[in-house]
Structure formats: C-alpha cells, structure tokens
Design an enzyme around this catalytic site. Structure first.
Site, mmCIF file in Angstrom:
data_model
loop_
_atom_site.group_PDB
_atom_site.id
_atom_site.type_symbol
_atom_site.label_atom_id
_atom_site.label_comp_id
_atom_site.label_asym_id
_atom_site.label_seq_id
_atom_site.Cartn_x
_atom_site.Cartn_y
_atom_site.Cartn_z
ATOM 1 N N TRP A 1 28.031 23.962 -0.362
ATOM 2 C CA TRP A 1 29.302 24.769 0.831
ATOM 3 C C TRP A 1 30.735 22.780 0.921
ATOM 4 O O TRP A 1 31.549 22.772 1.359
ATOM 5 C CB TRP A 1 29.804 25.100 2.066
ATOM 6 C CG TRP A 1 28.437 24.248 2.672
ATOM 7 C CD1 TRP A 1 26.973 24.870 3.043
ATOM 8 C CD2 TRP A 1 28.484 23.040 3.638
ATOM 9 N NE1 TRP A 1 25.978 24.711 3.955
ATOM 10 C CE2 TRP A 1 26.959 23.141 4.586
ATOM 11 C CE3 TRP A 1 28.881 21.858 3.861
ATOM 12 C CZ2 TRP A 1 26.481 22.440 4.821
ATOM 13 C CZ3 TRP A 1 28.764 21.043 4.491
ATOM 14 C CH2 TRP A 1 27.681 21.270 4.844
ATOM 15 N N ASN A 2 29.624 21.882 0.708
ATOM 16 C CA ASN A 2 30.155 20.631 0.929
ATOM 17 C C ASN A 2 30.914 20.285 -0.225
ATOM 18 O O ASN A 2 32.613 19.455 0.209
ATOM 19 C CB ASN A 2 29.424 20.090 1.179
ATOM 20 C CG ASN A 2 27.887 19.119 0.040
ATOM 21 O OD1 ASN A 2 27.754 19.922 -0.890
ATOM 22 N ND2 ASN A 2 27.453 18.711 0.123
ATOM 23 N N LYS B 1 26.515 30.878 -8.020
ATOM 24 C CA LYS B 1 26.472 31.389 -6.741
ATOM 25 C C LYS B 1 27.042 30.315 -5.705
ATOM 26 O O LYS B 1 26.864 29.582 -5.868
ATOM 27 C CB LYS B 1 25.559 31.410 -6.499
ATOM 28 C CG LYS B 1 25.564 32.590 -5.086
ATOM 29 C CD LYS B 1 24.013 33.163 -4.395
ATOM 30 C CE LYS B 1 23.839 32.108 -2.971
ATOM 31 N NZ LYS B 1 25.155 32.065 -2.392
ATOM 32 N N PRO B 2 28.426 30.631 -5.253
ATOM 33 C CA PRO B 2 28.358 29.448 -3.920
ATOM 34 C C PRO B 2 28.161 29.641 -2.442
ATOM 35 O O PRO B 2 27.534 30.595 -2.335
ATOM 36 C CB PRO B 2 30.128 29.777 -4.041
ATOM 37 C CG PRO B 2 30.233 30.995 -4.630
ATOM 38 C CD PRO B 2 29.264 31.633 -5.522
ATOM 39 N N ALA B 3 28.895 29.376 -1.926
ATOM 40 C CA ALA B 3 27.874 29.365 -0.325
ATOM 41 C C ALA B 3 28.481 30.686 0.281
ATOM 42 O O ALA B 3 29.753 30.866 -0.045
ATOM 43 C CB ALA B 3 27.668 28.134 0.140
ATOM 44 N N GLY C 1 21.686 21.848 -2.884
ATOM 45 C CA GLY C 1 21.195 22.461 -1.926
ATOM 46 C C GLY C 1 19.840 21.227 -1.321
ATOM 47 O O GLY C 1 19.997 20.738 -1.756
ATOM 48 N N SER C 2 19.576 22.085 0.213
ATOM 49 C CA SER C 2 19.103 21.143 0.796
ATOM 50 C C SER C 2 17.502 21.877 0.330
ATOM 51 O O SER C 2 17.128 22.224 -1.266
ATOM 52 C CB SER C 2 18.967 22.057 2.347
ATOM 53 O OG SER C 2 18.534 23.487 2.482
ATOM 54 N N GLU D 1 18.969 19.502 -7.573
ATOM 55 C CA GLU D 1 19.449 18.029 -6.444
ATOM 56 C C GLU D 1 19.638 18.527 -5.305
ATOM 57 O O GLU D 1 20.618 19.821 -4.791
ATOM 58 C CB GLU D 1 21.006 18.259 -7.363
ATOM 59 C CG GLU D 1 21.365 17.966 -8.675
ATOM 60 C CD GLU D 1 20.937 16.908 -9.197
ATOM 61 O OE1 GLU D 1 21.407 15.426 -8.858
ATOM 62 O OE2 GLU D 1 20.876 16.554 -10.239
ATOM 63 N N LEU D 2 19.005 17.660 -4.868
ATOM 64 C CA LEU D 2 18.266 18.017 -2.985
ATOM 65 C C LEU D 2 19.179 17.028 -2.191
ATOM 66 O O LEU D 2 19.861 16.295 -2.847
ATOM 67 C CB LEU D 2 16.719 17.866 -2.639
ATOM 68 C CG LEU D 2 16.336 19.887 -3.847
ATOM 69 C CD1 LEU D 2 14.908 19.334 -3.816
ATOM 70 C CD2 LEU D 2 17.377 20.469 -4.048
ATOM 71 N N CYS E 1 26.609 14.656 -0.118
ATOM 72 C CA CYS E 1 24.387 13.965 -0.480
ATOM 73 C C CYS E 1 24.182 12.609 -0.884
ATOM 74 O O CYS E 1 23.088 12.222 0.240
ATOM 75 C CB CYS E 1 24.262 15.407 -2.044
ATOM 76 S SG CYS E 1 24.552 14.697 -3.273
ATOM 77 N N GLU F 1 17.366 13.771 7.258
ATOM 78 C CA GLU F 1 18.188 14.452 6.432
ATOM 79 C C GLU F 1 18.848 14.376 7.468
ATOM 80 O O GLU F 1 19.130 15.312 8.002
ATOM 81 C CB GLU F 1 18.992 15.375 5.515
ATOM 82 C CG GLU F 1 20.520 14.516 4.870
ATOM 83 C CD GLU F 1 20.677 15.775 3.485
ATOM 84 O OE1 GLU F 1 19.989 17.018 3.811
ATOM 85 O OE2 GLU F 1 21.206 15.689 2.495
#
Ligand code: NAD
Length: 496
Positions: free
Chosen positions: A168-169, A192-194, A241-242, A263-264, A297, A398
C-alpha cells in the site's frame, strides 16, 4: 450476490479526502464489476472517514481473473514487441493525462500528501513509458558454430500469466515496475493491490484499458493477502511486500515450483563521513527518512555519522524533522501525512519504546502530535533518536514510519561494519569527499544499491533488488526482462 451502486473511482478525485462511499468490484475482462459478496471497507488514514467499499475477492473471484488472463495471453504474445510497446506507451500517456484526477483517490485511500501522490503517479507513468521504449531493444543470444555445422540460439518466451502482488505504500509505482516488463514480454497479469488501497489500482486498470490494453491482459483482484493473495499463485509471482509475507509466498510457490521474485523490506544505512558535504547529507537523510511518512522500502532507516561531525549533523537532521508540517494530505503546505494504518503506527511506537528502554536520546518528535484536527488520523511526529543500543529494534528491525536512529561512529571501518550488521540488504548510501571511501562503500556494503553523495532516487535504467532478508530478483532496468521470460535454447544442425 449483493450488488450495490457502482461509482467510478474517478469520482474519488472529487472527494479530496472528505467522506464519501464508493463501491467497486474486481476488474476482469477489461471492466470493473459491481461490488459483490463480502467487502473491504476502506478508510482515510488522515481522518478515519470511510472512503468506500471494494469486493473482498475469494478464491472463485481470483480464479475468474486468472482465467481471463489465460484467455487473453496467446493473442497478446502474438502481437510482437513493438506493438505491445506502443500499447504500453499509449497507456503511459493516458495515465499522465489522468494524474490530477487520480490524486484525490490516492490521497484518500493511502494518506499521503497531494504532492507525494502527484510524484508517485507521474513516476508510474514514467516507468511504463520507459519499458515501452525498451520494447524494441529486447535481445536474446545466438551462437554460431557450437560444433561444425551447428548453431545455437536462445529464445525468449513469455511466462504466461503472472501474479503481481503489491503493498500500500506506493500502490501505482510498485505495480508499474511489474507491469512494464511483464506486458512488454507478452505476459498477461493479475494484480493484487493491498486490501487497504484498491481504488487507484482499479481506476489505473480502466485507464490503461481505455488506452488500448486488450481486455484480460490486466486484471485486478481486490482482497486480503491470506485469501485472494494465497489463491493467486500462478506461473510467476513478482511480489513486493514485507519479509515475513515474502517468505510465506515463497513457501506457497514451492508447491508446483512456481517462480517468485521478492522485493522485500529494508533497513537502509547511510554513512556520513567527516569529509562529506554535511548540509547536503543531512538533507538527504531527512528527505530519505520522512518522505511518504517514512513508509518506503528504500527509506534511510539508519544513519552512521563520524563522531567528529556528529553534533552538527544531528542538529541539522533534528531541525529538519521538527520543521516538517504534519497534516491531512489535501491541506495546503502539508509535508507529512499520517501513517497508513493504526496497526502500522502501533508497531512503530512499540519499536521506539522497546529501543528507548535500552538507551538512546530523543532529539526530535517522539510521540503523537498534539493537534485536535489530527486526532482522528494515524499521525506520528517525525522522530530522531541518537545512539540507542545497536542490538535494539530500531537497528535490527525494519522501522516502517517516520522515526530515524542515528549512531556516532569512530571511523569508516566501524561504519561499514555496523551498516552491514542487519538482516536486510536493500539499499545504502555514503557521503564522503574521498574516492577511496566511496569505492570501498560500493564494494563492501552488502545490498543491491549504493548511492554515493546522492539522494536515494531509483532509476528505471538500473536494476533494483535486495539481498538477504530484502529478497532476490531484479526490477527496473533491462535486467527485469530476464524475470518475465523463459530462456529456451535451440540447437540447429545443418545437413552439410
Ligand atoms: P505485506 O507483506 O503485508 O503485504 C504486501 C502484499 O502482500 C499485499 O497486497 C498483501 O495483501 C499481500 N499478502 C499478505 N499476505 C499474503 C499471503 N499470505 N499470500 C499472498 N499475498 C499476501 O506488506 P505491507 O506491510 O503491506 O508493505 C510494507 C512492506 O513492503 C515493507 O516491508 C516494505 O519495505 C516492503 N516494500 C518493499 C519494496 C521493495 O521494492 N523491496 C517496495 C515497497 C515496499
């Protein structure tokens, strides 16, 4: 199935952060469906007001989206690179034309400021345009004379349907990073968005389709991670995402040997040496940490400054943090919006509290703003903490919000050692006038990107991706094509 009134997301633009309710279903076969079944309620992070409702897609809805993408894929792949590039360019131009329309919705559902939303949307268009340009440059290999009369060549084939899962960022740029190379290479996509930011993505899909993307080439499922996300593991899952969710996606993809690129999270260090341009370095640190309310990120999440210049740098960063104007993203002059959710704020507050229990001094911010107007949103003051223990949460975890730890270091060796003392390895930066230190930083910092005397801007021209807990695989650059194609070897033996 309950069907309520459907309102185009474009009308979100008119809400400008005020309370309105919108209802949108998933985007399949080139159109937004009416909202159906269980729904997600989307609230404005700055005001707590309801922005709208979107379908909470279940496995059956995801299945329809995947089938639509499968049905469209062969024709899309047949069209050829130049033609797909032209469609993407038209989409990028259409997105640019709709930036002002989309800002209201993005601010309302995400919480960022109008300026940040405008920058994000333009960057998403730029990335699509960049890949449209690269479409005519895609190459593969050919080897003449492997053996006498034998040649080899490497075919690049699209993967088929790919599943693009994003947080979502930065809902639109993170999706554009995947759409650009995926579509150019002849894949079709289910995005798929948040579950907190569905509306801008749905409208983006409409805009790209109106600009010429054939129905089915891009589908959007709105829903939660555990339900829609887990149902959506197709041929390739480029995931942003995370780190814990990335590990979960990787485990799911193992079944059926699906490909993933991850991509975390990150905890990017910045090293500021005694010979650096201290003013510029302090600006880059403040900008790099507090942009998008610290929810990036690649944000600067740890600063290591030489002790001999530390007081000056700390004072400059703390002053910048204290001057930032917090507020509702649509208000004039606001530089820092709210955090995205109550949960994100609680996680960060807990990280700060656990860190300070072991030591460290707060030199800016430290808590929630004392402003009656902001009491309904998830605001937090930009916060700077000096010299907490290096084993504390602000060093090891993080921190995904506006809080920056700074450590004084004795020399460059200690700076490099502490910078690398993290489970993450996404980006890093160094500020120095010494070529030797700059080169050492480039070689020795364990991560996917190092900026030298530069703000942490991401370039579409260069590959981007982390190491260690920050994931693997590359986005951006022509390198991204390798992740969206299969490379198949063909050997041809001539008769004579
Ligand atoms: P998240 O991992 O919770 O969610 C990301 C996406 O994954 C969302 O769409 C979510 O619905 C989905 N998801 C959640 N659980 C899932 C599951 N079990 N299966 C499939 N999908 C699932 O991340 P977040 O908190 O929304 O985003 C912030 C994180 O993203 C931070 O760690 C940040 O550093 C990272 N991030 C990384 C990059 C990068 O390029 N490296 C860019 C932006 C953000």
């Amino acid at each position: 199935m309950s069907v309520s009134h459907v309102v185009r997301t474009s009308e979100l633009a008119r809400t400008e952060g005020r309370s309105h309710e919108f209802e949108r279903g998933i985007f399949v076969d080139g159109a937004v469906e009416p909202v159906a079944g269980d729904t997600l309620t989307i609230t404005n992070p700055a005001t707590g007001e309801i922005v709208g409702r979107a379908t909470k897609a279940d496995a059956a809805a995801v299945d329809r989206a995947v089938r639509s993408a499968h049905a469209a894929q062969a024709d899309w792949a047949r069209r050829g690179y130049a033609d797909r590039g032209a469609v993407l360019r038209a989409g990028a131009e259409a997105l640019l034309e709709h930036v002002e329309e989309l800002i209201g919705g993005l601010v309302a559902e995400q919480g960022k400021t109008v300026r940040e939303a405008r920058i994000e949307l333009r960057k998403a268009a730029d990335t699509l345009e960049h890949y449209a340009g690269l479409a005519k440059e895609v190459r593969a290999a050919y080897v003449h004379g492997l053996d006498p009369g034998v040649d080899g060549r490497v075919l690049r084939k699209p993967l088929g349907v790919v599943a693009a899962i994003v947080p979502w960022n930065f809902p639109t740029t993170l999706l554009a990073n995947k759409l650009g190379p995926a579509l150019v290479c002849g894949n079709t996509v289910v995005a798929k968005p948040a579950d907190t930011t569905p509306f801008t993505t749905l409208r983006l899909a409409e805009i790209l389709t109106e600009a010429g993307l054939p129905p089915g080439v891009l589908n959007v499922v709105t829903g939660t991670g555990p339900e829609a996300g887990e149902a959506l593991v197709t041929r390739l899952v480029p995931f942003t995402g995370s780190t814990p969710t990335g590990e979960r996606v990787m485990a799911l993809a193992a079944k059926g040997t699906k490909r993933v690129t991850l991509e975390l999270g990150g905890s990017d260090p910045m090293i500021i040496c005694d010979d650096a341009d201290l003013k510029k370095a302090a600006s880059a640190a403040a900008m790099g940490r507090f942009y998008n309310c610290g929810q990036a990120c690649l944000a600067i999440k740890r600063v290591y400054v030489f002790a001999s210049v530390a007081d000056e740098v700390i004072e400059a960063i703390a002053a910048k943090a204290s001057r930032l104007r917090l507020g509702i993203g649509t208000d004039e002059g606001v530089q820092l919006g709210p955090m995205h959710t109550e949960r994100q704020r609680a996680i960060m507050e807990d990280q700060i509290a656990r860190t300070l229990s072991g030591g460290g001094e707060v030199v800016a911010g430290g808590g929630r703003p004392d402003d009656e107007r902001l009491r309904h949103g998830w605001f937090h003051e930009p916060t700077v903490v000096v010299d907490p223990p290096h084993g504390s949460p602000m060093a090891r975890e993080e921190v995904f919000g506006p809080a920056l730890p700074i450590w004084r270091v004795q020399d460059f060796d200690q700076a490099i050692r502490l910078a690398n003392d993290s489970p993450f390895g996404l980006g890093s930066s160094v500020w120095t006038a010494s070529l030797d230190r700059a080169e050492r930083a480039a070689a020795e910092l364990d991560c996917g990107y190092t900026w030298i005397n530069s703000p942490t801007k991401v370039y579409d021209e260069l590959p981007f991706g982390g190491v260690g807990g920050s994931g693997y695989g590359k986005e951006h650059g022509s390198e991204a094509f390798d992740y969206y194609t299969d490379q198949k070897s063909v050997v041809v033996k001539r008769a004579t």
